[in-house]
Design a protein around this motif. Structure first.
Motif, short mmCIF file in Angstrom:
data_model
loop_
_atom_site.label_atom_id
_atom_site.label_comp_id
_atom_site.label_asym_id
_atom_site.label_seq_id
_atom_site.Cartn_x
_atom_site.Cartn_y
_atom_site.Cartn_z
N ASP A 1 0.81 -1.22 0.00
CA ASP A 1 0.00 0.00 0.00
C ASP A 1 0.84 1.28 0.00
N THR B 1 5.12 7.64 -2.25
CA THR B 1 4.07 8.02 -1.31
C THR B 1 4.51 9.18 -0.43
N VAL C 1 -3.94 6.75 3.79
CA VAL C 1 -4.69 6.93 2.55
C VAL C 1 -4.65 8.41 2.17
N ARG D 1 -3.70 13.34 3.42
CA ARG D 1 -3.44 11.97 3.84
C ARG D 1 -3.93 11.76 5.27
N PRO E 1 -2.14 -0.07 -7.47
CA PRO E 1 -2.31 1.37 -7.68
C PRO E 1 -0.98 2.10 -7.75
N ASN F 1 -1.65 3.84 -1.93
CA ASN F 1 -2.98 4.41 -1.61
C ASN F 1 -2.90 5.92 -1.43
#
Length: 387
Positions: A76, A81, A102, A108, A381, A385
């Motif tokens: 994830d 990120t 997320v 986030r 993805p 996330n």
């Protein structure tokens, strides 16, 4: 009336006129040769390690790995990120929110909270460079505590961290083997490793060499400051030039020097704690001097993101330079005598703030690579996330 600094050659000596601006303070204007002994432009080209030379294939493999959350325990979180191009290859947060989070940037939510601010990836290719442009990419201190010595070493850190990427379902001992097993099951990755390295072997070393190769291509070396230092004297205003001279002469450049505006050393400067237990860095509250390039898009600032604006940063440094031990802006766990001499010797005053901040903004350069892949080989993805 605003006047530009002028230079005279008298008896072989360069004499500087003072520049007078609307800031109501005077600062001597140094000669170009004097300035270039302290701060200067970045080079046009990047040096790659002899054991990890550049190739298009390795760069493309590194990009896919950088954006693919398959390198995280729960699939994830990806490198991007917390180091996203839309956020200056940082994440815009005081502390990064890793596994389980997320969204992106200030949007986030959730996730494991790390204990440090995410530094930018931009120009990390030049880490360790000295005023003459010399550097060894295998002797380049990384992380706030300098615990890694190259981008290859740095890339291998986050996948091992429970908060950043690993999570608590897989042990630190086993995570790399599991990542390798995952990649070996994806035909596209096997082909990309073959193209990058000459065979299909997937190893820890090859994974992180590829990521480091991609990261070395994320550069921004044509700021207005770089243009000015390369001879375009119209690239900076009088106000910004005054800020540059103030930056040097009040003592900022004692640590923030060279092309990257960093001496890469560990310093104890008295940044207040905002985590418990306190983060003492490499020990005794020592943290590595960060670059000052692209500050406009890489806040908040300091190792713990405690200062939201450049004005707050300036105020902190003024407080430290004034030996104001009772000020909440200074770490209460440190005596003034424990701070580095460079920070105690600062002669910063609030009358300098506007000009210095204006100068710092000339170090911004938004020409770095911002391309986002449409997909990654795992089919997960892109970026984890973050939507």
């Amino acid at each position: 009336m605003k006047q530009k600094g002028k230079l005279l050659l008298v008896g072989g000596l360069i004499i500087s006129y003072f520049v007078s601006c609307e800031d109501n303070f005077d600062i001597p204007i140094l000669s170009d040769s004097e300035i270039k002994q302290i701060i200067t432009a970045l080079p046009k080209n990047v040096v790659y390690p002899t054991n990890n030379l550049y190739s298009n294939e390795k760069d493309e493999l590194g990009k896919m790995l950088y954006w693919d959350p398959i390198l995280s325990g729960n699939k994830d979180v990806a490198c991007v990120t917390c180091h996203h191009p839309q956020l200056g290859y940082a994440d815009g947060l005081k502390f990064s929110q890793g596994v389980g989070g997320v969204g992106m940037g200030e949007a986030r939510s959730g996730g494991s909270l790390t204990r440090r601010n995410a530094p930018t990836i931009i120009n990390t290719a030049f880490t360790g460079i000295d005023i003459s442009g010399n550097y060894n990419p295998l002797d380049a201190p990384m992380f706030w505590d300098s615990r890694a010595s190259s981008l290859e070493d740095q890339a291998g850190g986050p996948p091992l961290s429970m908060e950043e990427m690993r999570g608590d379902a897989i042990s630190e001992e086993h995570i790399i083997d599991i990542i390798i097993q995952r990649l070996e099951l994806i035909p596209e990755y096997k082909t990309m490793f073959l193209q990058a390295y000459g065979d299909e072997e997937i190893s820890e070393e090859r994974i992180f060499k590829a990521i480091a190769t991609y990261e070395r291509g994320i550069i921004a070396n044509n700021s207005r400051f770089d243009q000015y230092m390369n001879g375009d004297l119209t690239a900076m205003t009088d106000h910004e030039v005054q800020g540059m001279n103030a930056f040097i002469q009040v003592g900022c450049a004692d640590c923030h020097s060279g092309p990257m505006f960093s001496d890469y050393k560990l310093h104890s400067i008295g940044v207040p704690d905002n985590v418990y237990p306190p983060d003492e860095g490499a020990g005794s509250y020592d943290f590595r001097t960060p670059t000052l390039r692209n500050l406009s898009i890489t806040g908040p600032y300091m190792h713990n993101g405690i200062h939201a604006t450049l004005e707050e940063v300036m105020q902190f440094y003024e407080d430290v330079g004034e030996n104001d031990e009772g000020n909440d802006n200074i770490n209460s766990n440190l005596n003034y005598s424990q701070l580095d001499p460079e920070i105690r010797d600062l002669q910063l005053d609030d009358e300098h703030f506007d000009a210095i901040i204006a100068f710092l903004k000339t170090l911004d350069d938004y020409s770095f690579d911002k391309t986002i892949p449409q997909k990654v080989p795992s089919g997960l993805p892109v970026g984890g996330n973050i939507k």
